[in-house]
Design a protein around this motif. Structure first.
Motif, PDB file in Angstrom:
ATOM      1  N   ALA A1072       0.824  -1.207   0.000  1.00  0.00           N
ATOM      2  CA  ALA A1072       0.000   0.000   0.000  1.00  0.00           C
ATOM      3  C   ALA A1072       0.855   1.254   0.000  1.00  0.00           C
ATOM      4  N   ALA A1073       0.408   2.248  -0.760  1.00  0.00           N
ATOM      5  CA  ALA A1073       0.967   3.597  -0.702  1.00  0.00           C
ATOM      6  C   ALA A1073      -0.073   4.503  -0.036  1.00  0.00           C
ATOM      7  N   GLU A1074       0.050   5.839  -0.256  1.00  0.00           N
ATOM      8  CA  GLU A1074      -0.876   6.736   0.423  1.00  0.00           C
ATOM      9  C   GLU A1074      -2.287   6.609  -0.126  1.00  0.00           C
ATOM     10  N   THR A1075      -2.445   6.568  -1.471  1.00  0.00           N
ATOM     11  CA  THR A1075      -3.787   6.595  -2.067  1.00  0.00           C
ATOM     12  C   THR A1075      -4.054   5.384  -2.951  1.00  0.00           C
ATOM     13  N   TYR A1076      -3.136   4.440  -3.008  1.00  0.00           N
ATOM     14  CA  TYR A1076      -3.394   3.261  -3.813  1.00  0.00           C
ATOM     15  C   TYR A1076      -2.668   2.068  -3.171  1.00  0.00           C
ATOM     16  N   ALA A1077      -3.088   0.881  -3.640  1.00  0.00           N
ATOM     17  CA  ALA A1077      -2.479  -0.354  -3.128  1.00  0.00           C
ATOM     18  C   ALA A1077      -2.391  -1.356  -4.268  1.00  0.00           C
ATOM     19  N   ASN A1078      -1.272  -2.065  -4.313  1.00  0.00           N
ATOM     20  CA  ASN A1078      -1.053  -3.097  -5.334  1.00  0.00           C
ATOM     21  C   ASN A1078      -1.415  -4.452  -4.720  1.00  0.00           C
ATOM     22  N   ILE A1079      -2.412  -5.118  -5.304  1.00  0.00           N
ATOM     23  CA  ILE A1079      -2.904  -6.407  -4.811  1.00  0.00           C
ATOM     24  C   ILE A1079      -2.404  -7.510  -5.742  1.00  0.00           C
ATOM     25  N   SER A1080      -1.801  -8.558  -5.199  1.00  0.00           N
ATOM     26  CA  SER A1080      -1.352  -9.693  -6.017  1.00  0.00           C
ATOM     27  C   SER A1080      -1.787 -10.982  -5.323  1.00  0.00           C
ATOM     28  N   TRP A1081      -1.888 -12.051  -6.095  1.00  0.00           N
ATOM     29  CA  TRP A1081      -2.364 -13.322  -5.568  1.00  0.00           C
ATOM     30  C   TRP A1081      -1.838 -14.469  -6.393  1.00  0.00           C
ATOM     31  N   GLU A1082      -2.038 -15.682  -5.915  1.00  0.00           N
ATOM     32  CA  GLU A1082      -1.686 -16.899  -6.639  1.00  0.00           C
ATOM     33  C   GLU A1082      -2.949 -17.691  -6.895  1.00  0.00           C
ATOM     34  N   TYR A1083      -3.066 -18.208  -8.101  1.00  0.00           N
ATOM     35  CA  TYR A1083      -4.279 -18.921  -8.510  1.00  0.00           C
ATOM     36  C   TYR A1083      -3.917 -20.317  -8.971  1.00  0.00           C
ATOM     37  N   GLU A1084      -4.692 -21.297  -8.532  1.00  0.00           N
ATOM     38  CA  GLU A1084      -4.562 -22.673  -8.994  1.00  0.00           C
ATOM     39  C   GLU A1084      -5.941 -23.144  -9.433  1.00  0.00           C
ATOM     40  N   GLY A1085      -6.055 -23.543 -10.678  1.00  0.00           N
ATOM     41  CA  GLY A1085      -7.349 -23.981 -11.177  1.00  0.00           C
ATOM     42  C   GLY A1085      -7.410 -23.931 -12.693  1.00  0.00           C
TER      43      GLY A1085
END
Length: 1303
Positions: A1072-1085
């Protein structure tokens, strides 16, 4: 006498059979008679047939027998005579045949294995025991074997074999772990009858290294242990991780998921099996199946039902148990294993055989000379047993002949026996499964008559009842019995008498005239004897007035009468019952001599009341019913407390008792339940009333017990259900005479308060307990176990006396006696006290410390002599403290710890020590006064232990291929650090499983630069310290290397990709920064899933906000967030209902390092864009100049200008990488190009599943060129063909058009 009936001679066999039954004698169980009669030997006790003995203890082979004269004993061993006199280790108990083989003094049990048989013999025959097989028990050790670890895939079946050593008897098998805890068993995991451990399917929690099979040998009380078996279960995740780590990055692979499967039998194998069991034993059938889900076992019997009350299911229904089996239990038993995938079955064919069992065992036969008899021996079995006879232990075929004996199969017939025919016969019934051996003697006796009934015995009988007069007798031949009445009476005959075979005379209806003396005469050819008994006839007991049916209103009173008449010589007892049970334990039920009265009747008193009258000879009863009804309606009743009693009167004044009577006041519609009598002592406590006693509400007089020297006044309080009345007016006063005290003080104690005194205390007597004026106490004491006289002192009415000048802590005998002006109380009992304690004199000696491990030590000391304790020994205190840590050599504040060990203990455990430290301790003895001197300080050191985790781990200075690690040493090194262990591995969203790298770092280092790492990659680090003992707990941290300058990564197709076992989203991370956030994930399927991100303020009840992710990328930027706010976030997949990740929480604030690197802020990217912009500007200027000149530029120059595509910056709408495409396609967003433009070649790059993944380069539309290769300056919606040459644009290109045409 009853007449004997004649038997037709035409039936000789029947005559013979009846003679055998009638003429055989029964010997009465009279101890005196049995001691006098000759009798062949009878075996009364013997060891079991199969006798397993403990090889460490003496062998005792039982053989006890009785006979007259007492029998002698001999033994055979393995069929030959066993001469015990020649073996010093073997003795025979006196007056017994029991052998004792001395093993504990040098004998060996194995040397005495064999088959033993005991013979008991006297002049009338010989009895033999069973064949007793002696075998020493064996508990051999497990054979050494190399056990390979079991590595099993999750869901597969597994069998852990026990294979215990062959012991005698077989051992009991069980499975435990290293902590001696039984391994839990269930429908999935269970132990078979053979001791093996069966897993229907293994789960990850089955992984352990201490599956241990134990064999317990009960005879020797020993337990043998198999080597531990290691089982490791690979789950699908870990198996995929292992596969991925070992395959090349070009392999496509995927471990199969755990699949359900139908049951398969692990035991027994095949579809059918057989089982043979013996009659009377326990039948155990077992079926254990593998399968997923775990199969359920069911048992049936083909063509029949499982036997009720004898069938049990054990081991989670895997074992069928039928007790006490018989031939009817033979048949086919089917076990069925079933789960959701199918079923399997197995049929066990059971055959029940039988060792021999008795139908008719031979019985002892007592005959008179010349009589006949039979011995019958009948047995059954499967197969049918054979019958053989022995006489005095010798096969009857070779035994001495007896003309009176004839053998007919399972029967021996005796005719006209003589005394020499006495013998012991053995019947042996045997088949392949065992044998039965029974001894039965034939005892031929010639005895004159004996009467066993005591002489002059008195019989008492109720008139009109049967009278039985005994005449127990014995004689051989069987005597004849005759009865006479009176001294000179005639023989009794007629229908009014019955003569029983056992000699008893029965008078069916005894009358008063039956009273008298009766004589019994027994005679046979060897003599005659007589005996007299007496008969008295008593009048019957009668109820002359019986209880009658009663109806009574609720809360009324009812009475039942029961008047009896009985024989004056008999004492009757009357018992009342309600509904055939005891009367309720309620004071409302009053039982009188001739009646039962019930006060204050309630509904529950309804029922049948029975009067029972018992005497020693008869019993009569009569019953009546009580019905309780409601009272007729009456006006509303006011219930209140009773009025106080009045008119109190004292009568019958004595020194210690007085009678008090009164008149009750009005009950006020609630019956008085009881009266409370209180008294006042006007002499000692005037104005204070004390409880004296209480009496039932039906009683208005009471006798009160008095104490001497008390001026009594009495008052009475009436009590009903509403409450207590006011007290009555006091009675007149009555002063009792003085007397010496009746009792002495209680709770006498002697405890010293100082080392040289003895404080004697007691509880003073109350005022009225003094019994007279001048109450004092005589205090006496003397030292115990010393021949001293009592020292006494008389003190006033106090409760303590101090004896000074006593030795320290010695026992004293103490007594305190009360006295007053009239004399002393009774002699008091003595109590034991002690003079005062002093501090212990000496310290415990020989203090030793045994260090058990790095945190635990055991301290020993010698107890101090009790004389030096100088008080009650309460225990020992151990003071211990840490002097310094051996690793840091730095002293700190000394905090002493104390452990108290109660009683006379001489050791204790010191827990919670710090490893690798120096400690001191001392020990002190404690008594009631305090602590004694300390023992000299004892120094001990604890060994090294494993260290704690490093105090911190920081990761700084990320570059393209390196990270800097800094750490702090462990807070508790617990020893000398030898090194640090660093392990790390990459973590990303492409399922690329990098290898786990391990680095050993010297202990004196505190930082490390890791190089040659992958760019833009997240790494997880595991860090711990080591001592010589082992590794400590680890600390973990994650960090990311920065992205390379090119910003483009071309991963190999399929590299490190594992096919997911099931759809899931995991490892959601946020930066997260002040006004935004970088979301990442791992997917299996499944591939091509469309994702969305939901977020909201943490703790808020507002609905989730939803953002759609473009394409199937695994990252997204949330924009427009509020600084300094906590947010919740989760990731889901479109089309999979309810399928989303777990929630993650983050807080906006200063920008943080994240997995996604914003290239728009990178210096190299800004410089590149500036260079491109400058080049474009130069080209625009050149084009503008060329256009104004009307000149043309060659196609070759234009193609050279298209040599490299330009890189688009990050999109501002979502923060992700923009799609890379040719600028022709950018122009397409504004206007289509005219025909003639060229298609760019090979501009496409496929997007891969990566955090750094790139989208395809888009293909541009066909651009139109003039013949000279120049762009057409005008855009239109048409695609018209232009002339080959000479046509130029009439409009100068705008800068935008010029930029579009540049590409």
């Amino acid at each position: 006498m009853m007449k004997k009936k004649s038997i037709p001679a035409s039936k000789p066999f029947l005559i013979l059979f009846l003679c055998q039954i009638i003429s055989a004698l029964d010997v009465p169980l009279d101890s005196k008679l049995l001691e006098e009669l000759s009798q062949p030997p009878t075996i009364t006790h013997q060891s079991p047939k199969d006798y397993i003995v403990d090889p460490r203890e003496n062998i005792v082979i039982q053989c006890e027998a009785k006979g007259k004269p007492p029998p002698s004993f001999s033994w055979t061993r393995n069929g030959t005579h066993f001469d015990i006199d020649k073996d010093a280790q073997v003795t025979m108990k006196p007056n017994s045949g029991t052998l004792v083989i001395n093993i504990m003094n040098g004998g060996k049990a194995e040397a005495y294995e064999g088959v033993y048989q005991c013979t008991a013999r006297n002049e009338r025959g010989a009895a033999i025991s069973n064949n007793i097989v002696i075998r020493p028990s064996r508990s051999p050790l497990w054979t050494k074997e190399k056990l390979e670890p079991h590595q099993v895939r999750e869901g597969d079946s597994l069998v852990l074999h026990c294979r215990p050593p062959v012991g005698l008897p077989p051992p009991i098998i069980f499975w435990m772990d290293n902590a001696f805890q039984r391994l839990p068993q269930s429908e999935r995991v269970s132990q078979g009858l053979n001791g093996d451990l069966y897993f229907s399917n293994v789960q990850p929690e089955d992984t352990r290294e201490d599956y241990i099979c134990y064999a317990r040998f009960n005879h020797t009380q020993t337990i043998q242990q198999k080597q531990p078996i290691s089982v490791k279960v690979f789950s699908m995740d870990s198996l995929n991780d292992t596969i991925a780590a070992n395959l090349s990055d070009t392999d496509i692979y995927g471990a199969k998921p755990v699949t359900e499967r139908q049951p398969v039998l692990l035991t027994p194998t095949g579809s059918t099996s057989t089982k043979v069991e013996l009659r009377g034993n326990v039948l155990l059938l077992e079926c254990i199946a593998a399968g997923l889900p775990t199969p359920v076992i069911r048992w049936i019997k083909e063509g029949g039902e499982l036997p009720a009350n004898r069938t049990f299911f054990e081991n989670f229904k895997k074992t069928l148990k039928i007790i006490d089996v018989s031939e009817a239990d033979s048949g086919n038993y089917k076990c069925i294993a079933r789960n959701t995938m199918g079923s399997v079955h197995h049929v066990i064919s059971v055959t029940v055989k039988a060792a021999p069992y008795w139908i008719t065992a031979p019985r002892n036969l007592v005959l008179s000379p010349g009589e006949d008899g039979t011995l019958i021996c009948r047995a059954n079995g499967n197969p049918k047993p054979s019958i053989s006879w022995l006489a005095n232990g010798v096969p009857i075929a070779i035994a001495p002949e007896d003309p009176s004996r004839k053998v007919d199969g399972d029967t021996i017939i005796f005719s006209h026996v003589q005394e020499r025919s006495s013998a012991v016969y053995q019947c042996n019934a045997s088949n392949e499964y065992g044998y039965l051996l029974a001894n039965a003697f034939v005892n031929v006796l010639a005895e004159p008559p004996r009467i066993l009934t005591p002489a002059n015995k008195l019989y008492q009988v109720i008139a009109d009842s049967p009278a039985l007069l005994d005449c127990a007798y014995f004689g051989s031949p069987k005597p004849e019995i005759e009865w006479f009445k009176g001294v000179k009476g005639s023989i009794l005959r007629g229908n009014e008498y019955v003569f029983h075979d056992n000699g008893t005379l029965e008078i069916p209806v005894a009358q008063k005239d039956s009273t008298g003396t009766y004589t019994c005469v027994a005679r046979n050819e060897l003599g005659k004897i007589q005996n007299e008994v007496h008969l008295e006839i008593k009048d019957p007991t009668m109820i002359i007035k019986q209880p009658e049916y009663k109806v009574v209103q609720r809360y009324g009173q009812v009475s039942f009468e029961c008047i009896i008449k009985h024989d004056s010589t008999l004492l009757p007892t009357v018992i009342w019952l309600k509904d055939n049970d005891e009367l309720p334990d309620d004071e409302r039920f009053l039982v009188g001599k001739d009646n039962l009265t019930i006060m204050n009747v309630t509904d529950k008193d309804d029922g049948t009341y029975t009067c029972i009258v018992n005497t020693t000879l008869d019993s009569v009863s009569a019953s009546a019913v009580l019905t309780v009804v409601a009272a007729p309606p009456t006006p509303a009743i006011i219930y209140a407390r009773p009025n106080p009693p009045f008119d109190l009167e004292l009568t019958g004044q004595l020194e210690r008792t007085i009678d008090l009577s009164w008149i009750p006041g009005d009950e006020n519609n609630s019956p008085i339940t009881h009266f409370v009598i209180e008294y006042e002592d006007g002499l000692h406590e005037p104005g204070v009333w004390h409880y004296q006693t209480e009496v039932p509400g039906t009683q208005t007089t009471v006798q009160l017990k008095l104490s001497p020297y008390v001026n009594y006044s009495f008052r009475v309080v009436a009590v009903n259900k509403i409450g207590r009345s006011q007290p009555s007016e006091p009675s007149e006063q009555y002063l009792t005479k003085s007397a010496s005290p009746d009792e002495n003080p209680a709770n006498v104690q002697g405890i010293g308060s100082e080392p040289d005194n003895l404080v004697i205390t007691w509880e003073s007597l109350k005022g009225f307990q003094s019994n007279g004026p001048g109450l004092q106490y005589k205090v006496s004491w003397r030292q115990k176990d010393v021949d001293d006289e009592w020292t006494s002192v008389i003190v006033a009415n106090v409760s303590k006396y101090i004896v000074s000048g006593t030795p320290t802590f010695v026992p004293y005998e103490i007594k305190v006696q009360a006295l007053n002006d009239l004399g002393y109380a009774p002699e008091p009992s003595e109590v034991i006290g002690h003079s005062g304690e002093d501090l212990p004199m000496v310290a415990p000696g020989n203090v030793q410390v045994h260090v058990i491990n790095s945190t635990l030590a055991k301290v020993h000391w010698d107890p101090v002599p009790l004389k030096t304790v100088r008080g009650h020994l309460q225990g020992y205190k151990v003071y211990y403290w840490k002097v310094q840590s051996l690793s840091r050599r730095s002293r700190r504040h000394v905090e002493k710890k104390i452990l108290t060990f109660r009683g006379n203990k001489t050791f204790g455990m010191l827990p919670g020590l710090e490893p690798y430290s120096s400690y001191k301790l001392n020990v002190r003895v404690v008594n009631g006064k305090g602590e004694g001197p300390a023992s000299p300080d004892k120094v001990f050191k604890t060994p090294e232990g494993v260290p704690s985790s490093p105090s911190y781990l920081k990761i700084t200075n990320p570059t393209l291929d390196s990270l800097t690690l800094e750490w702090g040493s462990p807070t508790h090194p617990n020893g000398v650090l030898t090194s640090y262990i660093l392990k790390f591995q990459p973590i990303n969203n492409t399922h690329e499983l990098g290898p786990l790298v391990e680095i050993r770092i010297p202990a004196n280092e505190s930082s490390l630069i890791l190089k040659n790492l992958n760019y833009s990659t997240r790494y997880k680090f595991y860090f711990n310290a080591q001592t010589s003992v082992g590794s400590g707990s680890q600390i973990t941290e994650e960090a990311v290397t920065i992205m390379d300058e090119a910003g483009i990564l071309h991963p190999a197709v399929g590299a490190g990709k594992v096919q997911p076992l099931y759809p899931r989203i995991r490892n959601v991370t946020t930066a997260a920064a002040e006004t935004y956030a970088n979301i990442s994930w791992e997917y299996e399927g499944p591939d091509h899933a469309n994702f969305y991100v939901e977020y909201g303020v943490a703790g808020s009840k507002e609905d989730w906000k939803k953002e759609i992710v473009n394409g199937s990328r695994s990252f997204f930027v949330l924009k427009g967030l509020t600084p300094g706010t906590a947010y919740k976030v989760r990731v889901g997949a479109e089309g999979l209902s309810g399928f989303r990740s777990s929630e993650d929480v983050f807080e906006t604030g200063p920008a943080m390092a994240s997995r996604q690197v914003d290239i728009a802020t990178q210096g190299w990217f800004i410089g590149l864009m500036c260079a491109v912009a400058l080049l474009i500007l130069i080209l625009l200027i050149v084009c503008f100049i060329r256009r104004n000149k009307g000149g043309k530029y060659p196609v070759k120059e234009k193609e050279d200008a298209h040599a490299d595509p330009e890189i688009q910056p990050m999109k501002e709408d979502d923060g992700t990488f923009g799609e890379y495409r040719s600028l022709e396609s950018d122009a397409e967003d504004h206007k289509p190009l005219k025909k003639g433009s060229r298609t760019p070649s090979d501009r496409t790059v496929k997007k891969e599943d990566s955090d750094d993944s790139l989208v395809d380069y888009g293909e541009g539309v066909n651009g139109q060129f003039n013949e000279d290769g120049s762009f057409i300056g005008q855009y239109s919606g048409k695609k018209e063909k232009e002339p080959a040459e000479g046509n130029e644009s009439s409009e100068a290109p705008s800068p935008v058009n010029a930029m579009n045409s540049f590409v």
